[in-house]
Motif scaffolding. Structure first.
Motif, PDB file in Angstrom:
ATOM      1  N   SER A  99       0.790  -1.232   0.000  1.00  0.00           N
ATOM      2  CA  SER A  99       0.000   0.000   0.000  1.00  0.00           C
ATOM      3  C   SER A  99       0.823   1.283   0.000  1.00  0.00           C
ATOM      4  O   SER A  99       0.369   2.313  -0.477  1.00  0.00           O
ATOM      5  N   CYS A 100       2.070   1.252   0.502  1.00  0.00           N
ATOM      6  CA  CYS A 100       2.778   2.526   0.665  1.00  0.00           C
ATOM      7  C   CYS A 100       3.431   3.004  -0.635  1.00  0.00           C
ATOM      8  O   CYS A 100       3.722   4.180  -0.780  1.00  0.00           O
ATOM      9  N   ARG A 101       3.671   2.097  -1.555  1.00  0.00           N
ATOM     10  CA  ARG A 101       4.252   2.383  -2.883  1.00  0.00           C
ATOM     11  C   ARG A 101       5.725   2.806  -2.823  1.00  0.00           C
ATOM     12  O   ARG A 101       6.235   3.399  -3.757  1.00  0.00           O
ATOM     13  N   MET A 102       6.416   2.509  -1.753  1.00  0.00           N
ATOM     14  CA  MET A 102       7.855   2.807  -1.716  1.00  0.00           C
ATOM     15  C   MET A 102       8.639   1.820  -2.567  1.00  0.00           C
ATOM     16  O   MET A 102       9.708   2.138  -3.080  1.00  0.00           O
ATOM     17  N   CYS A 103       8.128   0.603  -2.700  1.00  0.00           N
ATOM     18  CA  CYS A 103       8.911  -0.444  -3.375  1.00  0.00           C
ATOM     19  C   CYS A 103       8.588  -0.515  -4.862  1.00  0.00           C
ATOM     20  O   CYS A 103       8.831  -1.546  -5.494  1.00  0.00           O
ATOM     21  N   VAL A 104       8.056   0.575  -5.437  1.00  0.00           N
ATOM     22  CA  VAL A 104       7.670   0.517  -6.855  1.00  0.00           C
ATOM     23  C   VAL A 104       8.890   0.296  -7.757  1.00  0.00           C
ATOM     24  O   VAL A 104       9.971   0.837  -7.520  1.00  0.00           O
ATOM     25  N   VAL A 105       8.671  -0.527  -8.791  1.00  0.00           N
ATOM     26  CA  VAL A 105       9.717  -0.826  -9.780  1.00  0.00           C
ATOM     27  C   VAL A 105       9.061  -0.865 -11.163  1.00  0.00           C
ATOM     28  O   VAL A 105       7.828  -0.922 -11.275  1.00  0.00           O
ATOM     29  N   GLU A 106       9.903  -0.847 -12.202  1.00  0.00           N
ATOM     30  CA  GLU A 106       9.394  -1.041 -13.563  1.00  0.00           C
ATOM     31  C   GLU A 106       9.635  -2.496 -13.953  1.00  0.00           C
ATOM     32  O   GLU A 106      10.712  -3.040 -13.672  1.00  0.00           O
ATOM     33  N   ALA A 107       8.644  -3.136 -14.559  1.00  0.00           N
ATOM     34  CA  ALA A 107       8.780  -4.539 -14.961  1.00  0.00           C
ATOM     35  C   ALA A 107       8.112  -4.745 -16.312  1.00  0.00           C
ATOM     36  O   ALA A 107       7.021  -4.200 -16.551  1.00  0.00           O
ATOM     37  N   THR A 108       8.772  -5.513 -17.169  1.00  0.00           N
ATOM     38  CA  THR A 108       8.163  -5.772 -18.481  1.00  0.00           C
ATOM     39  C   THR A 108       6.869  -6.550 -18.279  1.00  0.00           C
ATOM     40  O   THR A 108       6.776  -7.416 -17.406  1.00  0.00           O
ATOM     41  N   GLY A 109       5.877  -6.232 -19.095  1.00  0.00           N
ATOM     42  CA  GLY A 109       4.589  -6.924 -18.987  1.00  0.00           C
ATOM     43  C   GLY A 109       3.654  -6.261 -18.002  1.00  0.00           C
ATOM     44  O   GLY A 109       2.490  -6.643 -17.894  1.00  0.00           O
ATOM     45  N   ALA A 110       4.150  -5.273 -17.244  1.00  0.00           N
ATOM     46  CA  ALA A 110       3.285  -4.603 -16.271  1.00  0.00           C
ATOM     47  C   ALA A 110       2.947  -3.209 -16.776  1.00  0.00           C
ATOM     48  O   ALA A 110       3.761  -2.583 -17.449  1.00  0.00           O
ATOM     49  N   ARG A 111       1.745  -2.747 -16.441  1.00  0.00           N
ATOM     50  CA  ARG A 111       1.367  -1.384 -16.828  1.00  0.00           C
ATOM     51  C   ARG A 111       1.758  -0.434 -15.715  1.00  0.00           C
ATOM     52  O   ARG A 111       1.297  -0.588 -14.584  1.00  0.00           O
ATOM     53  N   LEU A 145       4.147   1.534 -12.846  1.00  0.00           N
ATOM     54  CA  LEU A 145       5.009   1.019 -11.773  1.00  0.00           C
ATOM     55  C   LEU A 145       4.244  -0.025 -10.966  1.00  0.00           C
ATOM     56  O   LEU A 145       3.036   0.082 -10.772  1.00  0.00           O
ATOM     57  N   VAL A 146       4.971  -1.052 -10.477  1.00  0.00           N
ATOM     58  CA  VAL A 146       4.303  -2.077  -9.660  1.00  0.00           C
ATOM     59  C   VAL A 146       4.982  -2.172  -8.301  1.00  0.00           C
ATOM     60  O   VAL A 146       6.176  -1.852  -8.163  1.00  0.00           O
ATOM     61  N   ALA A 147       4.226  -2.612  -7.300  1.00  0.00           N
ATOM     62  CA  ALA A 147       4.774  -2.756  -5.948  1.00  0.00           C
ATOM     63  C   ALA A 147       5.525  -4.087  -5.870  1.00  0.00           C
ATOM     64  O   ALA A 147       4.924  -5.161  -5.966  1.00  0.00           O
ATOM     65  N   ALA A 148       6.846  -4.013  -5.690  1.00  0.00           N
ATOM     66  CA  ALA A 148       7.689  -5.223  -5.739  1.00  0.00           C
ATOM     67  C   ALA A 148       7.372  -6.207  -4.621  1.00  0.00           C
ATOM     68  O   ALA A 148       7.606  -7.402  -4.759  1.00  0.00           O
ATOM     69  N   CYS A 149       6.803  -5.726  -3.512  1.00  0.00           N
ATOM     70  CA  CYS A 149       6.573  -6.631  -2.377  1.00  0.00           C
ATOM     71  C   CYS A 149       5.428  -7.601  -2.632  1.00  0.00           C
ATOM     72  O   CYS A 149       5.328  -8.624  -1.965  1.00  0.00           O
ATOM     73  N   VAL A 150       4.552  -7.273  -3.581  1.00  0.00           N
ATOM     74  CA  VAL A 150       3.409  -8.175  -3.847  1.00  0.00           C
ATOM     75  C   VAL A 150       3.402  -8.690  -5.293  1.00  0.00           C
ATOM     76  O   VAL A 150       2.660  -9.609  -5.619  1.00  0.00           O
ATOM     77  N   TYR A 151       4.208  -8.109  -6.188  1.00  0.00           N
ATOM     78  CA  TYR A 151       4.138  -8.469  -7.608  1.00  0.00           C
ATOM     79  C   TYR A 151       5.001  -9.703  -7.867  1.00  0.00           C
ATOM     80  O   TYR A 151       6.201  -9.719  -7.571  1.00  0.00           O
ATOM     81  N   PRO A 152       4.405 -10.775  -8.431  1.00  0.00           N
ATOM     82  CA  PRO A 152       5.191 -11.998  -8.631  1.00  0.00           C
ATOM     83  C   PRO A 152       6.073 -11.928  -9.882  1.00  0.00           C
ATOM     84  O   PRO A 152       5.733 -11.245 -10.854  1.00  0.00           O
ATOM     85  N   VAL A 153       7.168 -12.644  -9.868  1.00  0.00           N
ATOM     86  CA  VAL A 153       8.077 -12.679 -11.018  1.00  0.00           C
ATOM     87  C   VAL A 153       7.454 -13.535 -12.128  1.00  0.00           C
ATOM     88  O   VAL A 153       6.528 -14.306 -11.881  1.00  0.00           O
ATOM     89  N   ALA A 154       7.982 -13.376 -13.360  1.00  0.00           N
ATOM     90  CA  ALA A 154       7.517 -14.214 -14.477  1.00  0.00           C
ATOM     91  C   ALA A 154       8.724 -14.563 -15.340  1.00  0.00           C
ATOM     92  O   ALA A 154       9.736 -13.839 -15.337  1.00  0.00           O
ATOM     93  N   GLU A 155       8.614 -15.673 -16.056  1.00  0.00           N
ATOM     94  CA  GLU A 155       9.714 -16.123 -16.915  1.00  0.00           C
ATOM     95  C   GLU A 155      10.068 -15.026 -17.935  1.00  0.00           C
ATOM     96  O   GLU A 155       9.170 -14.470 -18.589  1.00  0.00           O
TER      97      GLU A 155
END
Ligand code: SF4
Ligand code: SF4
Ligand code: SF4
Length: 574
Positions: A47-59, A61-71
């Motif tokens: 919820s705090c959005r401090m851990c936001v990162v850019e990831a391919t396939g995501a629209r 910024l995503v929160a890294a603490c809850v966003y799962p990795v993909a091949e």
């Protein structure tokens, strides 16, 4: 075998099990993504959005603490976009945060401060509505200053993990704040004082109710003999406040540092951990012989006792009547020690150093008021040592004062989940069968939150269970209630992992808490000192012989009951 996924984080290839979050995967690439609302084993809501990162396939910024990795995923953790977003988040949080860093006990140890510095924030960029919230210092153990709160909800998660649910968000929009139901004072809520919310808080919004000033006054009073005694787990955690590695046993330096604060004596609370075992093991045997309520529960954790009084009052007869080691020590000093030294109890000021906020409440329980004059946490002791200018890491190792210096390994392991049970088994089994010499009860060791075992002692099957964390205690109590489980003796510690993980222990940075198994490392230090001790069974302690021969007679004697035992009462607040 678990399916593995390969991805790149900042161009570094990483292979991790499917379902791993980006935050966890980044650690494998030795990259730390900043967090605020996330805390391993406590809270993960994104919820705090401090851990936001850019990831391919995501629209976006995503929160890294809850966003799962993909091949084949490519993750960027430190782009301009990520940094600007985190900076904006911090500046918005600061618009409402009371910036009282100079006098805040978390100064230099605050996640918000550390991140604000790292991201070069403009702390006055946004001006929030001036909305002042009252400080809740109604309870004798925890103080809440919501003007410093950043609404990360880690404390709420910690309390929910304890199955107490004393606190939660109140109000709407800008006026959301954390408190007890209907904004009632914490002292009137169902809070049991475990302090897990305090150690979860990333800022200085929660702290123990400090009694440092009272202790300084007593130390300066020539009419008072100030007697310190330190709980088993303190030696395994105090070093962290002086940047020593987690799990360093600093017993000798701890004694040397306290001595330099100027008390009349520094005693070892492991002695009354041994004494608790002498009394508790005898009580268990009496209960088995006389058909008194079984199973018997340990009673050395005041947060657990309060939980039973509030939520399971029908179980009160099952609680051991033994006071906790803290209260036994205070009572013994004000009776036995005072008599032996010809000093009036009113001229003695007893200070316990404890891992715990609940023990601050415990020493004010009317049944035991006066045994312990002040209870200070590991954090408070560290503050006193620093204020006094004592160079902790340069100190020589020194020994506790007699007559309460020598204790057994059984007393030392009290600070870790399973330790009370193991020490009790060593003693009770030997009391029941003099030829029983087993000293290691491996099945009750370790930080697994729910352990059970059956031991054959003197022809009896002794069924035991060990739980830590009040959610696990609830599960166990419900199993007993429904008849699904039957035990003879049960150890319960409110804090997950026991006192080594208590609410008064040093607050470490998220980067440490999210990567180091604190409970295991700290418990290991206590078990090492048990293994190295020539005396491991409380009943073998010469100090126990001295106390019983000189004063109490025998375990569970009338005098022992007067001084070392107590009673409990249903608390109808629920
Ligand atoms: S002290 Fe324990 S019970 Fe009380 S609010 Fe904090 S986590 Fe909940
Ligand atoms: S008191 Fe601390 S842990 Fe609780 S919501 Fe506020 S900042 Fe977070
Ligand atoms: S487990 Fe230990 S530190 Fe935690 S509340 Fe109980 S006595 Fe205190």
């Amino acid at each position: 075998m678990e399916k593995q996924v390969t991805l790149k984080i900042n161009n570094i290839p990483v292979t991790v099990p499917e379902g791993t979050t980006i935050l966890e995967a980044a650690r494998k690439a030795h990259i730390e993504i900043p967090t605020l609302c996330y805390l391993k084993d406590v809270s993960c809501v994104g919820s705090c959005r401090m851990c936001v990162v850019e990831a391919t396939g995501a629209r976006g910024l995503v929160a890294a603490c809850v966003y799962p990795v993909a091949e084949g995923m490519e993750v960027r953790t430190n782009t301009e976009k990520c940094r600007q977003s985190r900076k904006m988040t911090l500046e918005l949080l600061l618009s409402k945060h009371k910036k009282k860093c100079l006098s805040c006990e978390r100064n230099h140890n605050c996640e918000l401060q550390k991140l604000s510095l790292g991201y070069s924030v403009d702390e006055d960029r946004f001006k929030g509505e001036d909305y002042v919230l009252p400080i809740d210092d109604s309870a004798p153990y925890v103080v809440r200053d919501n003007d410093k709160c950043i609404n990360c909800m880690r404390c709420v998660a910690a309390c929910r993990n304890q199955n107490v649910n004393a606190i939660g968000p109140i109000g709407r929009g800008f006026h959301v704040h954390i408190g007890s139901a209907f904004d009632m004072p914490l002292s009137e809520s169902v809070c049991v004082g475990c302090g897990q919310c305090v150690v979860a808080c990333p800022v200085g919004a929660l702290s123990e109710r400090s009694t440092i000033d009272e202790v300084w006054s007593a130390l300066a009073n020539p009419a008072k003999k100030v007697l310190f005694f330190t709980a088993p787990s303190i030696r395994a955690t105090l070093g962290e406040a002086f940047d020593l590695p987690v799990g360093t046993n600093v017993e000798g330096k701890m004694v040397a540092a306290i001595r330099r604060l100027g008390p009349a004596a520094v005693f070892n609370m492991d002695v009354t951990a041994d004494l608790t075992i002498m009394e508790e093991a005898s009580e268990l045997i009496n209960r088995i012989k006389t058909g008194k309520p079984m199973p018997m529960f340990t009673s050395c954790c005041p947060a657990w006792v309060k939980f039973v009084e509030q939520r399971y009052p029908e179980m009160i007869p099952h609680l051991s009547s033994c006071k906790s080691p803290q209260q036994m020590f205070g009572a013994l000093l004000k009776s036995y020690w005072c008599e032996k030294n010809g000093i009036a109890p009113e001229n003695v000021y007893t200070v316990s150093v404890i891992p715990c906020t609940a023990k601050k409440y415990e020493c004010h329980r009317p049944e035991m008021e006066g045994d312990v004059d002040a209870a200070i946490t590991t954090r408070e002791l560290a503050r006193m040592i620093k204020t006094a200018g004592i160079k902790f890491t340069e100190l020589p190792d020194e020994e506790f004062d007699n007559p309460f210096s020598t204790a057994t390994g059984g007393g030392a392991i009290f600070g870790a989940t399973g330790g009370v049970m193991e020490a009790a088994l060593r003693t009770a089994a030997h009391m029941m069968d003099g030829s029983f010499e087993v000293l290691d009860f491996f099945a009750v060791r370790g930080t697994n939150p729910y352990k059970e075992a059956t031991y054959l002692v003197a022809g009896n099957a002794l069924r035991v269970a060990v739980v830590s964390g009040l959610k696990n205690a609830t599960e166990l109590l419900e199993k007993i209630r429904s008849g699904e489980k039957h035990y003879d003796f049960i150890e319960v510690m409110a804090c997950p992992g026991g006192c080594v993980n208590g609410g008064g222990q040093p607050t470490l940075s998220d980067s440490v808490r999210n990567t180091v198994e604190l409970k295991d490392a700290r418990a290991k230090a206590l078990y090492s000192s048990d293994t190295l001790n020539a005396l491991r069974r409380p009943s073998d302690s010469p100090v126990m012989d001295m106390i019983y021969n000189d004063y109490l007679g025998f375990p569970n004697s009338h005098k022992a009951h007067e001084i070392l035992h107590t009673s409990y009462h249903a608390d109808k607040r629920i």
